[in-house]
Design an enzyme around this catalytic site. Structure first.
Site, short mmCIF file in Angstrom:
data_model
loop_
_atom_site.label_atom_id
_atom_site.label_comp_id
_atom_site.label_asym_id
_atom_site.label_seq_id
_atom_site.Cartn_x
_atom_site.Cartn_y
_atom_site.Cartn_z
N LYS A 184 1.02 -0.75 0.15
CA LYS A 184 0.31 -0.37 -0.01
C LYS A 184 1.22 1.28 -0.40
CE LYS A 184 -0.01 0.58 5.51
NZ LYS A 184 -1.74 0.64 6.33
N TYR A 197 14.38 30.29 6.96
CA TYR A 197 13.59 31.28 7.00
C TYR A 197 12.92 31.60 8.22
CZ TYR A 197 11.45 30.87 1.92
OH TYR A 197 10.36 30.75 1.54
#
Length: 400
Positions: free
Chosen positions: A40, A275
């Protein structure tokens, strides 16, 4: 690493096959349980079709997916019913029921609401469906509650008697198998045994009974029954890192994530980095730019903590992880544009592992590998003949 690539994830299929062999040896110590290869979420970020093929080459005959779309993609990729049984378990009313029956998928039914959808598909396609019944033994997610279980079992048995379905499995899922000794484990095993007794009393004779996920496969032999579901463990990561490392269980990490340095520069002391200037240089230093970020799956939560192997040393992300890049401070060391930074791998040469990144980001290694995005090409190493690069457009670099 190909000099044309910004970044890549190396997927060692020999390691995957070896991990499955190690898991098979573990189940054989206590019985004859088969292994389901859970592919999956694009095989936990490793590539569903290549990993499924490698698992089949290793002797696995069961594959597992969450969604029917994932299962149908395996069928479309050439993995037919004669090669593998495919169980998918996350269904909604609008799911492709007809296609699933037509492609001979094993459909997980977790409640009475789903059975009419299966039977409608059976009548539309003119062929019986393979159904696995799921019981909620305590996880509280999918699966029929014990109070509702007898009704579901009786309805499934009636449909089976009519030749509409074959009940191929009865299964469940642990809540705390990654915490050995947790009281819920024994309670769930008791509840599962009771559910099996109800199914048997109703006349069901499923091909496989299964409840064991990766942590239970490694630590709970009494849960193995007929089948164990190998998810994280087959990709060489420990689902119980507090109990043992991958090596302790005979496993080897399958994915290595690396990137080429995009920029190197000297900066003065007290220079802000990325940042928010959450990091400023303590002195004159060299900064290296690693061109991957949270758009590639690098967790922003690992800002200031994420480890990187560069210039033969373990480094740490300096400042915030941005969308496409982050910075490392090399201190007194040097690097050059184009050098390879290894974010995580097997750890053989000192490089960090996915578990190291999980600790740095306050999460689990499942998330670290699964979140590596499509912008990062996968290159498959040690592929045997079951994988042909020409029919897998995501593969770069051929067979190594």
């Amino acid at each position: 690493m190909d000099t044309a690539l910004r970044a890549e994830a190396l997927i060692d299929l020999a390691a995957l096959r070896g991990n499955l062999a190690a898991l098979r040896e573990r189940t054989r110590r206590t019985g004859s349980a088969e292994i389901m290869s859970v592919v999956k979420a694009d095989a936990y970020g490793h590539g569903a079709l290549p990993c499924a093929r490698a698992a089949l080459a290793a002797g696995v005959r069961w594959l597992g997916t969450a969604t029917p779309e994932e299962a149908l993609a395996l069928r479309a990729g050439g993995i037919g019913p004669e090669r593998a049984r495919v169980l998918c378990w996350l269904w909604t009313p609008g799911s492709p029921w007809h296609e699933a029956v037509a492609q001979d998928l094993d459909i997980s039914v977790s409640g009475m609401w789903a059975l009419p959808h299966v039977l409608d598909a059976v009548r539309a396609t003119g062929r019986p469906a393979r159904v696995q019944l799921k019981v909620d033994t305590g996880l509280g997610r999918n699966g029929a509650q014990p109070a509702d279980w007898p009704e579901l079992v009786a309805a499934a048995r009636a449909a089976e008697a009519e030749g509409l379905i074959t009940v191929t499995g009865v299964w469940s899922h642990f809540a705390c198998a990654d915490e050995p000794g947790h009281p819920s484990i024994a309670a769930q095993l008791d509840a599962y045994s009771e559910a099996l007794a109800v199914a048997e009393a109703a006349g069901l004779r499923p091909e496989v009974r299964h409840i064991a996920n990766s942590p239970a496969t490694l630590t709970l032999p009494e849960s193995h029954f007929d089948l164990v579901r190998a998810g994280l463990a087959q990709y060489g990561l420990s689902p119980v890192p507090e109990v043992g490392s991958p090596a302790d269980f005979g496993l080897r990490p399958v994915m290595t994530l690396q990137a080429r340095i995009a920029h190197v520069k000297r900066v003065p002391a007290e220079h802000g980095v990325s940042y928010g200037h959450t990091y400023t240089t303590p002195g004159e230093t060299t900064l290296a730019l690693v061109p991957v970020g949270y758009a590639d799956g690098i967790p922003r939560h690992a800002s200031g903590t994420g480890p990187v192997w560069l210039a033969d040393k373990w480094r740490t992300v300096a400042g915030r992880v941005a969308m496409d890049q982050f910075v490392v401070d090399l201190g007194g060391d040097s690097a050059k544009v184009g050098d390879v930074a290894v974010l995580f791998g097997a750890g053989d040469h000192g490089e960090p592992t996915a578990e190291d990144w999980a600790r740095a980001a306050g999460t689990i290694s499942y998330e670290i590998v699964t979140r590596i995005g499509a912008r990062v090409p996968r290159r498959y190493l040690n592929a045997s003949d079951e994988l042909n690069a020409s029919d897998e457009p995501g593969i770069l670099g051929g067979h190594d």
